[in-house]
Design a protein around this motif. Sequence first.
Motif, PDB file in Angstrom:
ATOM      1  N   LYS A  87       0.827  -1.210   0.000  1.00 20.05           N
ATOM      2  CA  LYS A  87       0.000   0.000   0.000  1.00 20.05           C
ATOM      3  C   LYS A  87       0.864   1.264   0.000  1.00 20.05           C
ATOM      4  O   LYS A  87       0.622   2.190  -0.769  1.00 20.05           O
ATOM      5  N   SER A  88       1.904   1.280   0.818  1.00 19.84           N
ATOM      6  CA  SER A  88       2.741   2.473   0.882  1.00 19.84           C
ATOM      7  C   SER A  88       3.598   2.632  -0.372  1.00 19.84           C
ATOM      8  O   SER A  88       3.830   3.750  -0.832  1.00 19.84           O
ATOM      9  N   ARG A 106       1.476   4.062  -3.135  1.00 19.89           N
ATOM     10  CA  ARG A 106       1.233   5.479  -2.887  1.00 19.89           C
ATOM     11  C   ARG A 106       2.470   6.310  -3.268  1.00 19.89           C
ATOM     12  O   ARG A 106       2.352   7.358  -3.893  1.00 19.89           O
ATOM     13  N   GLN A 107       3.661   5.842  -2.920  1.00 18.17           N
ATOM     14  CA  GLN A 107       4.887   6.581  -3.219  1.00 18.17           C
ATOM     15  C   GLN A 107       5.200   6.618  -4.712  1.00 18.17           C
ATOM     16  O   GLN A 107       5.641   7.634  -5.233  1.00 18.17           O
ATOM     17  N   ARG A 164       3.008   5.926  -7.189  1.00 17.51           N
ATOM     18  CA  ARG A 164       1.820   6.267  -7.976  1.00 17.51           C
ATOM     19  C   ARG A 164       1.593   5.271  -9.102  1.00 17.51           C
ATOM     20  O   ARG A 164       1.411   5.642 -10.261  1.00 17.51           O
ATOM     21  N   SER A 175      -0.006   0.965  -9.857  1.00 15.22           N
ATOM     22  CA  SER A 175      -0.847  -0.098  -9.310  1.00 15.22           C
ATOM     23  C   SER A 175      -0.293  -1.486  -9.608  1.00 15.22           C
ATOM     24  O   SER A 175      -0.969  -2.477  -9.396  1.00 15.22           O
TER      25      SER A 175
END
Length: 87
Positions: free
Chosen positions: A59-60, A63-64, A66, A68
Motif C-alpha cells: 500500500k505504501s 502510494r509513493q 503512484r 498499481s
Amino acid sequence: MAKIINKPIRMCVACRERYSQDTLFRIICSDGELKLFKGIGRSFYLCDICINNEKKLIKSLMRQCRTSDKNKLMNRLKEIITDDRKS
C-alpha cells in the motif's frame, strides 16, 4: 568538552514510526521503478519491520510510486534488499 552529535531521525513511510536514519532503507521511485537511493531525487525510507509486512508495504509503495503494479514493485524491492544486504 565533548561534542554531542545528534543522529538524524527519519520516518518510515509504511508505519509512520520514527527511527535513526542509519537503520532504515532509503529508496527512490523514478519513472515508476524502485531503485536504491544514489544521491539525486526525492527518496523515502522503509524500516525492517515494514519490509517484512507485505500488506502494509504494498500500500505504501503504490502510494509513493503512484502505480498499481503490485508484483513489479514487490519483486524489485526484494532485489534491492537482497543486493544491499550482500554488500
